[in-house]
Write an enzyme that holds these catalytic residues in place. Sequence first.
Site, PDB file in Angstrom:
ATOM      1  N   CYS A   1      43.133  43.663  33.241  1.00  0.00           N
ATOM      2  CA  CYS A   1      43.113  42.312  33.809  1.00  0.00           C
ATOM      3  C   CYS A   1      41.712  41.706  33.711  1.00  0.00           C
ATOM      4  CB  CYS A   1      43.610  42.340  35.258  1.00  0.00           C
ATOM      5  SG  CYS A   1      44.025  40.705  35.904  1.00  0.00           S
TER       6      CYS A   1
ATOM      7  N   ASP B   1      42.501  43.827  44.573  1.00  0.00           N
ATOM      8  CA  ASP B   1      42.928  42.678  45.378  1.00  0.00           C
ATOM      9  C   ASP B   1      42.960  43.076  46.831  1.00  0.00           C
ATOM     10  OD1 ASP B   1      43.769  40.162  43.743  1.00  0.00           O
ATOM     11  OD2 ASP B   1      44.154  41.929  42.532  1.00  0.00           O
TER      12      ASP B   1
END
Length: 308
Positions: free
Chosen positions: A133, A202
């Site tokens: 990512c 996250d």
Amino acid sequence: MSRRVDQTIKDIKSLKIQGARNVAKAGVRAIMYAVEDSKATTVNGVKADVVKAVLKISGARPTEPMLRNYLDETVAFVTSEIATVKTRSVKRFKDSVIKSENEYLDRMKSDIGKLKDYGATLLTSGMTVVTHCHSSTVTGVIMEAHKRGKKLKVIACETRPRYQGRITATELARAGIEVTLTVDMGVANYLKKADIVLVGADAINSTGDLINKVGTSGLAHLARMYNVSFFSCAETYKYDPLTLYGVREKIEERNPKEVWEKPPKKVNVSNPAFDVTAARYINGYITEMGVISPSALSSIAKKKIEGE
Ligand code: RUB
């Protein structure tokens, strides 16, 4: 509601603003917009506008405790400011909230600086680093090591369906770092020769599990299979204190059209944004407070977030 706040929420939802840190920074800036654009004529009216903005912004992406932690701090600040400060001047109240939000941005800057230092120290010249990512924290660590003269090779997973791996590859190539983009499942071939996996975060829960872009968990399993160290680069503010009380981190389910615009009838399409990597696959969290084991993360992060 301030138009600028609404625009920030749109940009977060559409991923124009992506990555937990960028989302948290945008959220803090949006609070400043809410304060500046508030038409309220009393301190309590301004507070109500701030709280409304907090609720809307924190709902923009469900899997973002860093954003929520800073927004919770905002609410605590405005409440205590009203309770303790005698002045009822709207201007002075607005100034104090904006000053406090700027302090959060300064803290983020100082934390990321320390984290990059710990991360760059861990990397040595000649290493092949695998990432997934786009994490501004991971690219920050790699670029810091590069600045210190360490020669690294980076393998970036493309990260379907939104291809954030391209952002990673572009950023690193621009900085003069050798980078190869691979299709997600192609990463197994590279792991055999890799030295370290660095991913972002996250959310981190009370047992030290990591919630990060979907595909992270598979990558961690492969890393273990090939005996490659697996670290997450994460400020302690990624920790979700509520998970200590049994609340499970909510995994954002995104629009299936991001995966397949017009699938044939009877084909179900699933598009979870994140997945959970069990703590036992993680060698450590690279944080602003040093490299911390998954089992120790919760108590250290909790103290920092609660200001103990
Ligand atoms: C981004 C992603 C990143 C973390 C950490 O997902 O999973 O690894 O957010 O990023 P998305 P950072 O693109 O869906 O936001 O280190 O910048 O906080």
